[in-house]
Design a protein around this motif. Structure first.
Motif, mmCIF file in Angstrom:
data_model
loop_
_atom_site.group_PDB
_atom_site.id
_atom_site.type_symbol
_atom_site.label_atom_id
_atom_site.label_comp_id
_atom_site.label_asym_id
_atom_site.label_seq_id
_atom_site.Cartn_x
_atom_site.Cartn_y
_atom_site.Cartn_z
ATOM 1 N N THR A 178 49.460 21.296 38.701
ATOM 2 C CA THR A 178 50.595 21.723 37.872
ATOM 3 C C THR A 178 51.390 22.844 38.511
ATOM 4 O OG1 THR A 178 49.267 23.369 36.700
ATOM 5 C CG2 THR A 178 49.282 21.136 35.811
ATOM 6 N N GLY A 179 50.845 23.423 39.602
ATOM 7 C CA GLY A 179 51.511 24.556 40.237
ATOM 8 C C GLY A 179 51.330 25.849 39.468
ATOM 9 N N MET A 180 50.452 25.846 38.455
ATOM 10 C CA MET A 180 50.385 27.004 37.569
ATOM 11 C C MET A 180 48.926 27.281 37.208
ATOM 12 S SD MET A 180 52.180 27.412 33.822
ATOM 13 C CE MET A 180 51.202 26.074 33.126
ATOM 14 N N TRP A 181 48.572 28.585 37.176
ATOM 15 C CA TRP A 181 47.279 29.025 36.662
ATOM 16 C C TRP A 181 47.537 29.955 35.485
ATOM 17 C CZ3 TRP A 181 43.602 33.284 38.893
ATOM 18 C CH2 TRP A 181 42.447 33.322 38.122
ATOM 19 N N GLU A 182 47.081 29.527 34.321
ATOM 20 C CA GLU A 182 47.284 30.332 33.119
ATOM 21 C C GLU A 182 45.944 30.887 32.659
ATOM 22 O OE1 GLU A 182 49.045 29.908 28.540
ATOM 23 O OE2 GLU A 182 49.218 28.245 29.967
ATOM 24 N N THR A 183 45.816 32.207 32.673
ATOM 25 C CA THR A 183 44.593 32.851 32.192
ATOM 26 C C THR A 183 44.788 33.221 30.730
ATOM 27 O OG1 THR A 183 45.419 34.979 33.017
ATOM 28 C CG2 THR A 183 43.917 33.768 34.424
ATOM 29 N N ILE A 184 43.805 32.858 29.924
ATOM 30 C CA ILE A 184 43.941 33.046 28.486
ATOM 31 C C ILE A 184 42.916 34.050 27.988
ATOM 32 C CG2 ILE A 184 44.876 30.738 28.110
ATOM 33 C CD1 ILE A 184 42.119 29.812 27.259
ATOM 34 N N GLU A 185 43.083 34.513 26.814
ATOM 35 C CA GLU A 185 42.250 35.559 26.235
ATOM 36 C C GLU A 185 40.786 35.117 26.147
ATOM 37 O OE1 GLU A 185 42.289 38.637 22.435
ATOM 38 O OE2 GLU A 185 43.712 36.980 22.555
ATOM 39 N N GLY A 186 39.898 36.043 26.509
ATOM 40 C CA GLY A 186 38.461 35.782 26.429
ATOM 41 C C GLY A 186 37.854 35.251 27.705
ATOM 42 N N GLN A 187 38.681 34.878 28.684
ATOM 43 C CA GLN A 187 38.138 34.371 29.943
ATOM 44 C C GLN A 187 37.688 35.523 30.851
ATOM 45 O OE1 GLN A 187 41.290 31.824 31.564
ATOM 46 N NE2 GLN A 187 40.104 30.033 30.947
ATOM 47 N N PHE A 188 36.725 35.231 31.720
ATOM 48 C CA PHE A 188 36.235 36.166 32.743
ATOM 49 C C PHE A 188 35.907 37.551 32.163
ATOM 50 C CE2 PHE A 188 39.072 33.119 34.866
ATOM 51 C CZ PHE A 188 38.221 32.617 35.846
ATOM 52 N N PRO A 189 35.077 37.631 31.119
ATOM 53 C CA PRO A 189 34.830 38.924 30.476
ATOM 54 C C PRO A 189 34.062 39.925 31.330
ATOM 55 C CG PRO A 189 33.340 37.250 29.600
ATOM 56 C CD PRO A 189 34.336 36.529 30.465
ATOM 57 N N SER A 190 33.289 39.440 32.328
ATOM 58 C CA SER A 190 32.447 40.345 33.122
ATOM 59 C C SER A 190 32.867 40.422 34.584
ATOM 60 C CB SER A 190 30.980 39.889 33.044
ATOM 61 O OG SER A 190 30.527 39.844 31.713
ATOM 62 N N LEU A 191 33.962 39.750 34.955
ATOM 63 C CA LEU A 191 34.326 39.611 36.368
ATOM 64 C C LEU A 191 34.711 40.956 36.987
ATOM 65 C CD1 LEU A 191 34.535 37.155 38.309
ATOM 66 C CD2 LEU A 191 37.015 37.292 38.014
ATOM 67 N N LYS A 192 34.093 41.242 38.172
ATOM 68 C CA LYS A 192 34.394 42.467 38.912
ATOM 69 C C LYS A 192 35.109 42.175 40.230
ATOM 70 C CE LYS A 192 30.282 44.904 37.184
ATOM 71 N NZ LYS A 192 28.994 45.552 37.581
ATOM 72 N N PHE A 193 34.906 40.966 40.763
ATOM 73 C CA PHE A 193 35.412 40.641 42.095
ATOM 74 C C PHE A 193 35.986 39.230 42.067
ATOM 75 C CE2 PHE A 193 35.081 38.886 46.314
ATOM 76 C CZ PHE A 193 35.326 39.930 47.187
ATOM 77 N N LEU A 194 37.247 39.098 42.482
ATOM 78 C CA LEU A 194 37.915 37.789 42.467
ATOM 79 C C LEU A 194 38.594 37.535 43.804
ATOM 80 C CD1 LEU A 194 39.034 35.213 41.076
ATOM 81 C CD2 LEU A 194 40.960 36.620 40.277
ATOM 82 N N THR A 195 38.308 36.360 44.397
ATOM 83 C CA THR A 195 38.982 35.922 45.615
ATOM 84 C C THR A 195 39.584 34.536 45.392
ATOM 85 O OG1 THR A 195 37.595 37.160 47.170
ATOM 86 C CG2 THR A 195 38.672 35.200 48.017
ATOM 87 N N LEU A 196 40.857 34.403 45.717
ATOM 88 C CA LEU A 196 41.534 33.100 45.772
ATOM 89 C C LEU A 196 42.067 32.938 47.182
ATOM 90 C CD1 LEU A 196 43.625 33.147 42.446
ATOM 91 C CD2 LEU A 196 41.435 32.013 42.845
ATOM 92 N N ALA A 197 41.695 31.847 47.856
ATOM 93 C CA ALA A 197 42.095 31.667 49.249
ATOM 94 C C ALA A 197 42.468 30.213 49.508
ATOM 95 C CB ALA A 197 40.959 32.086 50.180
ATOM 96 N N ASN A 198 43.588 30.013 50.182
ATOM 97 C CA ASN A 198 44.022 28.676 50.614
ATOM 98 C C ASN A 198 44.137 27.682 49.458
ATOM 99 O OD1 ASN A 198 42.246 29.784 53.133
ATOM 100 N ND2 ASN A 198 44.005 28.617 53.845
ATOM 101 N N CYS A 199 44.515 28.154 48.317
ATOM 102 C CA CYS A 199 44.690 27.277 47.150
ATOM 103 C C CYS A 199 46.135 26.766 47.147
ATOM 104 C CB CYS A 199 44.378 28.038 45.862
ATOM 105 S SG CYS A 199 42.697 28.688 45.807
ATOM 106 N N ASP A 200 46.313 25.539 47.579
ATOM 107 C CA ASP A 200 47.659 24.988 47.727
ATOM 108 C C ASP A 200 48.314 24.752 46.364
ATOM 109 O OD1 ASP A 200 47.414 25.006 50.437
ATOM 110 O OD2 ASP A 200 46.809 22.902 50.602
ATOM 111 N N GLY A 201 49.597 24.858 46.374
ATOM 112 C CA GLY A 201 50.382 24.489 45.195
ATOM 113 C C GLY A 201 50.481 25.553 44.124
ATOM 114 N N LEU A 202 49.783 26.674 44.265
ATOM 115 C CA LEU A 202 49.833 27.714 43.232
ATOM 116 C C LEU A 202 51.135 28.501 43.368
ATOM 117 C CD1 LEU A 202 48.587 29.263 40.908
ATOM 118 C CD2 LEU A 202 47.382 30.698 42.568
#
Length: 864
Positions: free
Chosen positions: A753-777
């Motif tokens: 879809t070319g889109m990443w939508e983050t919604i409420e309540g997701q990833f409640p404990s996340l400290k470290f995030l890597t996005l790499a080579n994700c085409d179309g975003l």
């Protein structure tokens, strides 16, 4: 101490034989009872034993006799295990086994009777530590701690009226006492307090003497002999009441000291203060949760400044000594005690370049022997005051090279396999190892070298002077033997270390001389010549640990059929030249850890599924196929101890496999995408309810297989290396719902879809995030204000189409840094990142780090 470690190790052997589903040997109950009774008694004795030889260069004869008796028992039992496994029989036909074992039991009986005669009063005895009197006056030169000094001075003199406890924490010799003395003698401090008193606690503190010292300094009245302890405490309380006082309690080792005396120090809401210096980080947290002072090592400039003041006073360093002097200072690693000791020596010695170069080449031994061994004795206190159960684990640190960065997980696994860890009810050995490690860090005996992405300690170090002290204690107790230029003349060593310089001696004839060895640790750096074949001689059949593999080095190439003859093995980390994997692996009845480096294709035999004690199984570089386990029958082995499985390809994680590895915590696997779709290899993944760390890689197209995968909610770390045709929207929705996930790395794939939508309540404990080579975003859309509430690091790599980072990222309170790798061509993304950093500082005054990497050789780091 070696004796304590030996007793715990023998306890593990007895316990393992008792609990093993197919023990290779059975010890008669009467002998087992006598042996267990002796071992338990002697271990309980050593728990509180205070050796009179603690300050001697000689080993304690009693400890040595205990260790030798235990070693003899281990030799008899483990040698017989080899015989029985070779015969494929558990029935012992040779009566000499029972006879020899009985002789050792009788010897241990005699030792037990001798020990019973020793009156042990652990609550009253004092550890024999020589007085630490310094013979030169440079000790109070304070350099490099000016900011800490001002910080504590502010705490002492500010208007907060309630009584404050200020802990000053750090390893021995880092300058805690010097800082406290500087504050104690400061003019402003003298004006601010009606009473100032100093008392040294130490681990062997005397309750009455502590109160007496404070009272005499406060009042000048020494007529106290007629008072008992409580009367003295009440007298002190009444004298301090209503007066603003500063009391410094130097060198406290236990919070129990403070709990016993605190009632005699009144809080009159008049700004009284108590400074406590301690080597125990956990103690300072107990004394004051909101504020403590952690002493750091001196930086290069401060180290040189301190050294110059001690050696040359107010004069400057002559130019001809500057380079060699700075090299000496650099080798002190920022420890003030080391700098002061070597500086005091050089100040009194001839100023010739030849002499200074000799000092530089022998720095640690000179520092530890200078000034009546003052430095060594200060550092040795930390070892003497260690609980005996921690001493073997601490001594083990000396097997690593100077300045070595030690991988914590490797260290803890080695502790487990060595048998150092005293079992605790309801806890696995890995948990106990983590607790031991934390205790040593809290005591400032282990230094944190590197933190992982979610704040866990991944690498540690030991200061050179502590290591030197550790080596001396290890040598004194015969704890291990380090191979030097020549082979040893004694073949009774239990633990043998091959340092890098001894690579030429890593050969069969030398190894064959260690018939009693239980551990061989090789750090010979011969990766470039890793096809050097190493044959293990038959005399090493009692070996438990063979570590010939690091993360970046392989010490020779071994043959698995040869290595698997070591049937008592617990820890094997080796490089393999020929990929043949023999079925004889099932003979390794007590194997805990197997790590294999191989650049070829490996097929593991079905016997791997019979390895009940196996805790960690890792394959590096190789493409490894695990076979389908045997189905049905009554001989299904549940590998309940297995916690780590890494480097396996195309693992069919069906119901049968999941049932066999129910407690796995770390799983690193890879798949050919088409096979995943056909076999549904991960259909039972969610049944691994203990899984915390999953790394999964796919290739050659995986279709929509992620759509039917369910992740266990226990996951804390997840790395997905997707195939290029993998749609990511559905995957991210699943991952976002994981309640405990702290680290998420996503590489490759594409956004349909070319889109990443983050919604409420997701990833409640996340400290470290890597996005790499994700085409179309192109668009990252945030529809709420509670985006990643705990996120600390955001890494974006090769995202050429993403228009911007959502501005809400800047509102994440915990965020410390943003990394952009290979994104410099994406101008709008760069602009949005810099805008977030600027707005963060404008709105909150926080400094957010922005790291921009254009290519592997050019790193631009921006701090706005």
């Amino acid at each position: 101490m070696a004796a304590y470690g030996a007793l715990v190790s023998l306890t593990h052997i007895i316990d393992t034989l008792h609990k093993h589903p197919s023990p290779p040997i059975s010890i008669p109950k009467p002998q087992l009872h006598s042996l267990t009774q002796n071992v338990t008694f002697l271990q309980e004795f050593l728990d509180t034993y205070i050796s009179p030889f603690a300050n001697s260069h000689e080993a304690d004869p009693l400890e040595r006799s205990i260790a030798n008796a235990v070693y003899a028992a281990e030799d008899i039992i483990e040698a017989q295990i080899v015989v029985q496994i070779d015969k494929r029989s558990t029935s012992v036909e040779d009566d000499s086994f029972y006879t020899n074992l009985q002789k050792v039991i009788e010897e241990m009986d005699l030792i037990t009777k001798e020990v019973q005669k020793i009156a042990v009063e652990p609550q009253q005895q004092k550890k024999p530590v020589a007085p630490l009197t310094r013979s030169y006056s440079t000790e109070n030169v304070m350099v490099g701690s000016e900011q800490v000094f001002l910080e504590v001075l502010d705490e002492l003199t500010r208007d907060q009226l309630n009584r404050q406890i200020i802990p000053i924490t750090g390893m021995g010799g880092i300058g805690k006492t010097t800082l406290a003395k500087s504050l104690f003698e400061n003019g402003l401090v003298k004006e601010s307090f009606d009473i100032r008193a100093w008392t040294t606690i130490s681990q062997t503190y005397n309750f009455r003497e502590t109160l007496r010292q404070v009272y005499i300094q406060a009042s000048g009245d020494e007529n106290l002999t007629h008072l008992d302890d409580n009367q003295l405490g009440e007298k002190l309380y009444k004298f301090l009441y209503g007066r603003r006082y500063l009391v410094i309690m130097d060198d406290m080792w236990s919070v129990d000291v403070w709990e016993k005396i605190k009632i005699f120090f009144p809080d009159c809401e008049n700004g009284s203060r108590i400074i406590i210096t301690t080597r125990m980080s956990n103690l300072s947290a107990q004394l004051n949760e909101s504020h403590r002072v952690d002493m750091e090592f001196l930086d290069e400039a401060s180290s040189w400044d301190l050294f110059s003041k001690i050696v040359f006073g107010k004069e400057s360093c002559p130019i001809e000594f500057e380079n060699i002097g700075k090299n000496i200072v650099a080798n002190c690693k920022g420890l003030p005690l080391s700098i002061v000791t070597i500086g005091g020596l050089l100040a009194k010695s001839e100023h010739t370049r030849a002499y200074w170069e000799r000092v530089d080449q022998n720095l640690n031994s000179i520092v530890n022997s200078s000034n009546d061994d003052l430095c060594l004795r200060i550092l040795r206190m930390s070892y003497i005051y260690l609980p005996n159960y921690l001493k073997p684990s601490f001594l083990y640190l000396s097997i690593f090279e100077e300045d070595c960065s030690i991988r914590v997980s490797t260290l803890e696994r080695l502790w487990v396999s060595e048998g150092f860890l005293k079992p605790r009810s309801g806890k696995c050995l890995e948990t106990i190892a983590q607790e031991y490690f934390k205790e040593l860090v809290d005591r400032n005996l282990i230094l944190v070298d590197e933190l992982g992405s979610i704040g866990n300690v991944t690498y540690c170090k030991i200061h050179d002077l502590l290591r030197d002290m550790c080596l001396k204690e290890a040598e004194k107790e015969g704890f291990h033997y380090v191979i030097r230029d020549d082979p040893p003349s004694n073949n009774s060593e239990r633990r043998v270390v091959f340092p890098p310089k001894a690579s030429k001696l890593l050969k069969s004839e030398v190894l064959g001389s260690f018939s009693h060895a239980r551990s061989i640790i090789s750090d010979c750096h011969i990766k470039d010549d890793c096809d050097v074949e190493v044959r293990l001689p038959h005399t090493l059949r009692l070996l438990r640990i063979l570590k010939a593999l690091n993360e970046d080095t392989v010490s020779g190439a071994y043959f698995l059929e040869n290595v698997f003859e070591l049937v008592n093995s617990r820890y094997l980390a080796i490089g393999v030249l020929k990929p043949k994997f023999p079925s004889s692996i099932e003979l390794l009845w007590n194997l805990h850890t197997l790590i294999i480096y191989c650049e070829d294709y490996l097929i593991v035999p079905t016997e791997i599924w019979k390895m009940h004690p196996l805790r960690h199984l890792e394959f590096k570089e190789a493409e490894v196929i695990l076979p389908v386990p045997p189905r049905g029958g009554n001989n299904v082995v549940i590998m309940e101890n297995l916690q780590t499985l890494k480097g396996v390809k195309n693992l069919i994680l069906d119901e049968e496999v999941v049932k066999r590895i129910p407690n796995v915590k770390v799983l690193h696997i890879s798949y050919h995408g088409k096979q995943m779709e056909e076999e549904k290899c991960l259909r039972y993944l969610q049944c691994l309810s203990k899984l915390e760390n999953l790394r999964c890689s796919t290739e050659d197209g995986s279709g929509e297989w992620w759509q039917w995968i369910r992740f266990p909610h226990s996951l804390k770390k997840l790395t997905v290396n997707a195939s290029d045709d993998e749609e990511l929207e559905g995957l991210l929705e699943k991952v976002g719902s994981l309640p405990l996930l702290e680290k998420f790395v996503l590489r490759n794939g594409f956004f349909k879809t070319g889109m990443w939508e983050t919604i409420e309540g997701q990833f409640p404990s996340l400290k470290f995030l890597t996005l790499a080579n994700c085409d179309g975003l192109e668009d990252w859309i945030v529809t709420h204000n509670s985006l990643f509430p705990l996120l600390q690091q955001l890494h974006l790599s090769s995202l050429y189409e993403l228009k911007e980072i959502p501005s809400q990222v800047g509102d994440i309170a915990m965020l410390k840094s943003i990394y952009l790798r290979f994104c410099s061509m994406n101008k709008s993304l760069m602009v949005s990142a810099k805008k977030i950093v600027e707005e963060r500082e404008d709105s909150y005054g926080d400094q957010l780090d922005l790291h921009v990497v254009d290519d592997v050789r050019n790193i631009e780091e921006t701090q706005i």
